[in-house]
Design a protein around this motif. Structure first.
Motif, PDB file in Angstrom:
ATOM      1  N   LYS A 180     119.801  33.888  48.973  1.00  0.00           N
ATOM      2  CA  LYS A 180     118.945  35.008  48.580  1.00  0.00           C
ATOM      3  C   LYS A 180     119.480  35.717  47.343  1.00  0.00           C
ATOM      4  CE  LYS A 180     115.521  34.769  51.377  1.00  0.00           C
ATOM      5  NZ  LYS A 180     114.142  34.525  50.849  1.00  0.00           N
ATOM      6  N   GLU A 183     118.113  33.639  44.582  1.00  0.00           N
ATOM      7  CA  GLU A 183     116.680  33.876  44.450  1.00  0.00           C
ATOM      8  C   GLU A 183     116.401  35.195  43.753  1.00  0.00           C
ATOM      9  OE1 GLU A 183     112.751  34.515  47.329  1.00  0.00           O
ATOM     10  OE2 GLU A 183     114.559  33.588  48.156  1.00  0.00           O
ATOM     11  N   TYR A 226     121.651  42.889  48.419  1.00  0.00           N
ATOM     12  CA  TYR A 226     120.574  42.263  49.184  1.00  0.00           C
ATOM     13  C   TYR A 226     120.983  42.283  50.647  1.00  0.00           C
ATOM     14  CZ  TYR A 226     117.188  39.143  51.167  1.00  0.00           C
ATOM     15  OH  TYR A 226     116.187  38.639  51.964  1.00  0.00           O
ATOM     16  N   GLY A 228     120.199  41.102  54.226  1.00  0.00           N
ATOM     17  CA  GLY A 228     119.448  40.163  55.048  1.00  0.00           C
ATOM     18  C   GLY A 228     119.311  40.667  56.472  1.00  0.00           C
ATOM     19  N   THR A 258     115.620  44.088  50.276  1.00  0.00           N
ATOM     20  CA  THR A 258     115.448  43.206  51.425  1.00  0.00           C
ATOM     21  C   THR A 258     114.449  42.111  51.063  1.00  0.00           C
ATOM     22  OG1 THR A 258     113.609  44.496  52.352  1.00  0.00           O
ATOM     23  CG2 THR A 258     115.846  45.154  52.985  1.00  0.00           C
ATOM     24  N   GLN A 259     114.157  41.248  52.005  1.00  0.00           N
ATOM     25  CA  GLN A 259     113.188  40.182  51.768  1.00  0.00           C
ATOM     26  C   GLN A 259     111.834  40.740  51.331  1.00  0.00           C
ATOM     27  OE1 GLN A 259     113.363  36.773  51.788  1.00  0.00           O
ATOM     28  NE2 GLN A 259     111.209  36.825  51.181  1.00  0.00           N
ATOM     29  N   TRP A 260     111.443  41.864  51.886  1.00  0.00           N
ATOM     30  CA  TRP A 260     110.152  42.461  51.552  1.00  0.00           C
ATOM     31  C   TRP A 260     110.037  42.743  50.062  1.00  0.00           C
ATOM     32  CZ3 TRP A 260     108.580  47.050  49.314  1.00  0.00           C
ATOM     33  CH2 TRP A 260     107.212  47.362  49.423  1.00  0.00           C
ATOM     34  N   THR A 263     108.674  39.830  47.288  1.00  0.00           N
ATOM     35  CA  THR A 263     107.297  39.327  47.215  1.00  0.00           C
ATOM     36  C   THR A 263     106.357  40.400  46.702  1.00  0.00           C
ATOM     37  OG1 THR A 263     107.780  37.941  49.145  1.00  0.00           O
ATOM     38  CG2 THR A 263     105.463  38.202  48.530  1.00  0.00           C
TER      39      THR A 263
END
Length: 312
Positions: A180, A183, A226, A228, A258-260, A263
């Motif tokens: 991540k 990414e 980040y 997770g 975070t992952q949110w 996107t």
């Protein structure tokens, strides 16, 4: 059947329902875990082939897109002079492998980490290949080094996948802790933000170590973390709060993602991670026309071929 008779097994016994046949000539107990390693062991024992491509990537633990993580097929490579394996649930390849490109384990032989990564150049997208490459050079227990990667690629000039691999090499960085992080780094660069440092140690004015933020901009004193799923536990949350308070006390701006945040909220919008990091940079005096100071960005030795528009 000769080996079965030697082991005391009759023809009727080899056809019993409690035995499975992962490939012709091999029988295993139905209680044997249907894992990749067990299936690969059964297949390579008969074919003499080497586990490769996506299957080798799984054995080495390389991060793969979710759609490719649990494939039922096994990739096997036969060396020149031997036919590619043809069997149900097997993808057979035939290619030349150098001795150092084969690693023999207790159960199977598979392609080396570097050769496995290079073979993925014909399968993965650019970002996916960079993420896998960063994993090879991860901070803890790396599977190779940048020098070895470069030396390996020097010997693959002109081979299938070489251009795509070189494009990925120009973006690969060492010392990451998670896919991540890679990414997120690629996301920021792609949206025109300067390349952040990776796990660069942070110190206070007295020279005492504070932390190694996932990504950072030292000049602007911006730390990007980040978080997770494992950061959701109470103990980890307390540790994270303490971590960030110490950084802020030292004058750093901390951006927690975070992952949110990776996107876009809606089509056509930029990911919240980019918006937040850009705002932090602007707040600290950065502007899009700023020229990064020497050493701010990591430099890669490899130069991508601009004519390779398809990356393959």
């Amino acid at each position: 059947m000769a080996e079965a008779r030697t082991a005391g097994l009759s023809r009727r016994r080899t056809r019993a329902r409690d035995l499975l046949s992962p490939c012709h000539g091999v029988r295993v107990t139905a209680l044997t875990p249907d894992s990749l390693l067990e299936r690969a062991h059964a297949l390579t024992a008969v074919t003499g082939a080497v586990v490769s491509h996506l299957s080798a990537a799984v054995l080495w633990g390389l991060p793969l897109p979710r759609a490719l993580e649990n494939l039922t097929v096994i990739h096997l490579t036969s060396r020149p002079g031997r036919r590619a394996v043809r069997h149900k649930h097997v993808v057979g390849h035939q290619q030349s492998l150098e001795p150092e490109e084969i690693v023999s384990g207790a159960r199977v032989s598979c392609t080396s980490p570097l050769r496995t990564w290079f073979d993925l150049a014909g399968i993965l997208s650019l970002d996916e290949l960079v993420i896998a490459g960063d994993f090879l050079l991860r901070r803890r227990n790396p599977l190779t080094t940048l020098d070895r990667l470069d030396a390996f690629l020097d010997g693959k000039h002109g081979r299938a996948g070489y251009r795509h691999a070189m494009r990925a090499r120009s973006l690969i960085r060492a010392d990451t802790d998670s896919p991540k992080e890679t990414e997120l780094r690629l996301l920021l660069i792609r949206h025109g933000l300067p390349e952040p440092g990776i796990n660069v140690p942070m110190f206070d004015e007295a020279g005492c170590w504070i932390q190694d933020p996932d990504l950072s901009y030292e000049q602007e004193k911006i730390a990007i973390q980040y978080d997770g799923g494992h950061h959701a536990s109470p103990a980890q949350r307390r540790s994270d709060i303490f971590r960030d308070e110490n950084a802020r006390d030292a004058g750093w701006r901390v951006v927690v993602l975070t992952q949110w945040h990776l996107t876009p909220v809606a089509p056509g919008m930029e990911p919240p991670a980019v918006t937040r990091v850009r705002a932090a940079l602007t707040e600290r005096g950065w502007s899009p026309g700023s020229v990064p100071e020497p050493g701010r960005r990591h430099r890669a030795r490899a130069t991508p071929d601009s004519s390779d528009t398809n990356g393959r």
